[in-house]
Design an enzyme around this catalytic site. Structure first.
Site, PDB file in Angstrom:
ATOM      1  CG  ASN A   1      -1.673   1.304   1.396  1.00 39.70           C
ATOM      2  OD1 ASN A   1      -2.069   1.910   0.413  1.00 39.70           O
ATOM      3  ND2 ASN A   1      -1.876   1.724   2.637  1.00 39.70           N
TER       4      ASN A   1
ATOM      5  CE1 TYR B   1     -14.071   9.564   0.437  1.00 39.41           C
ATOM      6  CE2 TYR B   1     -12.007   8.495  -0.122  1.00 39.41           C
ATOM      7  CZ  TYR B   1     -13.353   8.691  -0.355  1.00 39.41           C
ATOM      8  OH  TYR B   1     -13.972   8.004  -1.354  1.00 39.41           O
TER       9      TYR B   1
ATOM     10  CB  THR C   1     -16.472   9.735   4.499  1.00 40.28           C
ATOM     11  OG1 THR C   1     -16.486   8.746   3.482  1.00 40.28           O
ATOM     12  CG2 THR C   1     -15.175   9.652   5.259  1.00 40.28           C
TER      13      THR C   1
ATOM     14  CG  ASP D   1     -18.492  15.313   0.805  1.00 40.24           C
ATOM     15  OD1 ASP D   1     -18.348  14.290   1.484  1.00 40.24           O
ATOM     16  OD2 ASP D   1     -18.526  15.305  -0.443  1.00 40.24           O
TER      17      ASP D   1
END
Length: 505
Positions: A101, A256, A302, A364
């Site tokens: 990753n 996020y 989220t 958001d």
């Protein structure tokens, strides 16, 4: 952004790896893969698609063994072809398999070195294959018999050669499993144990939720630059392998990327997002104490934690105004702008009664390209909203990410080169509010005061590794713009070569 998991157990690991990958699915929906080790052979299944679509009963029954690794991917370096899904495998030395990753910022240089000096061939455009071959070359210097110290020496040399953000887990044929984290701790990785009648099982994963689902107790995060080696008896060995480690994790994980029920570097993501909501509420009250907001509505999923705290802080009603189609993926990590635009209205549907005649504050987690929020604001107006305000729990995203998040092109970021007011006008909001960067850092520190530094490069353009310049960013833009991705995703995948690995279709 990808998700990795590794497991050394006293029983077959296939089902536990599958379960871990399903709860890491939010970290990548482009491809999934699993590789196990059994009686001296690596057994592989990987393909494009979600975990539930890649692994069927016929695959699971063939993935035998008490040692294995898994991966979920969305593409950053390389394309989204099936050939570049992970894990990757090399047969020399010993036989190695890797799940990774992050992103290596000196991948091109390393690829040249691997060919000219190390005499190793790279068969894909993935930096993960580069990382595997660098580790393989360094490990091959240690001789036939490996000790934990030999493995840590190899990791130490990997850190000296590789730049960027990375967390990786590697199986070594006949010896065990090793995982390591970059010297700045940009990408997350944790480990934990589970006691069984047969002995102790050890799991390594990107996020603690993978441990939770398997009944593992979280031990801790890997420190920046640290490596962990689990031998074939299940014994754990750890060592610091970086020369100058400094913890500076990616703050966008808390904004996020990570699940809210994860614990990253000693900070619950849920707690940091609550603090983000409170900090954002403070800013609104400072700038607009006589606001006329009637209702706060989150854009699922989220932002929900931050939006609820923000509403309570403002003393305003909180309502769910959008219903989400659970079978549509996360639009931010979809490769290509065309697919991203198409998916928004398939993903969300407005509840008209929550908007009709009201002044609505939509919340958001962040605003990246602006595609989604612009369409959502329009949906709110069509549902009857009087005024539509927009709040971002994160600061303006103005700079590309180079450490493994798919937002590389500056010109595709709506806030790049624009003021907050200009962004608000472009997305069609009556008023816009962004989180202050220092408040975002404070939100994380209030959950864990030991977090002194962060990688905030997407917000401030300061790259923690110190090796990013305009030439690098220009080359990145030429290679990874949405136009390039749309073209690449229509091309046919090449056949992947696995050597001795058994791949079950």
């Amino acid at each position: 952004m990808c998700g990795i998991v590794g497991l050394m157990a006293n029983q077959p690991v296939n089902q536990a790896l599958y379960d871990a990958l399903t709860v890491l699915q939010h970290r990548g929906q482009d491809a999934a893969g699993m590789m196990t080790w059994h009686e001296g052979r690596f057994l592989l299944r990987k393909s494009n698609g979600l975990v539930r679509d890649v692994f069927h009963t016929r695959h699971m029954t063939r993935l035998k063994g008490n040692l294995g690794i898994g991966h979920v991917r969305y593409p950053t370096a390389g394309s989204s072809s099936e050939a570049e899904s992970q894990p990757f495998y090399v047969n020399s030395p010993y036989g190695l398999a890797l799940a990774h990753n992050g992103n290596l910022t000196n991948s091109d240089q390393l690829k040249q070195e691997l060919y000219s000096s190390d005499l190793r061939h790279i068969n894909t455009r993935s930096d993960s294959e580069v990382l595997l071959n660098v580790f393989a070359h360094e490990l091959g210097k240690q001789g036939h018999h490996l000790t934990p110290e030999d493995i840590f020496d190899a990791v130490r040399r990997v850190h000296r050669r590789c730049r960027g953000g990375y967390a990786a887990v590697v199986m070594i044929n006949g010896f065990g499993m090793v995982a390591f984290r970059d010297p700045h701790g940009i990408r997350p990785v944790v480990f934990g144990t589970r006691d069984t009648e047969e002995g102790q099982d050890v799991m390594i994963a990107s996020e603690s939720v993978a441990l939770d689902v398997g009944g593992f107790e979280l031990t801790r995060d890997l420190a920046p630059g640290e490596a962990i080696f689990v031998d074939m008896r299940g014994e754990i060995h750890t060592q610091q392998c970086a020369d100058r480690p400094v913890l500076a994790p990616c703050i966008f994980e808390h904004v996020y990327l990570a699940r809210p029920d994860s614990l990253l570097d000693g900070a619950y993501v849920y707690g940091t997002r609550m603090q983000m909501g409170r900090k954002l509420g403070d800013r609104i009250l400072r700038e607009w104490p006589e606001h006329d907001i009637d209702v706060v509505i989150p854009i699922p999923d989220t932002s929900r934690t931050s939006a609820l705290e923000l509403a309570q802080h403002l003393g305003v009603t909180f309502r769910e105004g959008f219903m989400k189609n659970r079978y549509i993926g996360r639009t931010f990590i979809m490769p290509g702008q065309t697919q991203r635009k198409k998916s928004v209205r398939q993903k969300l549907n407005a509840i008209d009664i929550e908007f009709a005649g009201k002044n609505v504050l939509l919340v958001d987690d962040s605003i990246v390209r602006g595609t989604t929020c612009k369409q959502i604001i329009q949906m709110a107006r069509e549902a009857g909203a009087n005024k539509v305000y927009f709040a971002s729990a994160a600061p303006p995203v103005r700079y590309p990410n180079v450490y493994g998040i798919d937002m590389p092109v500056a010109k595709e970021l709506i806030a790049h080169g624009r003021s907050e007011a200009e962004v608000g006008e472009l997305i069609g909001a009556d008023r816009i509010f962004y989180q202050d960067l220092e408040d975002l850092k404070a939100a994380c520190r209030e959950v864990n005061p030991k977090l002194e530094r962060f990688d905030c490069s997407v917000f401030d353009g300061e790259y923690i590794t110190g090796d990013i310049d305009d030439n690098y960013l220009n080359a990145l833009e030429a290679a990874r713009s949405d136009a390039v991705k749309d073209t690449a995703n229509t091309a046919h995948s090449v056949v992947d070569l696995h050597n001795d690995v058994e791949d079950y279709d």
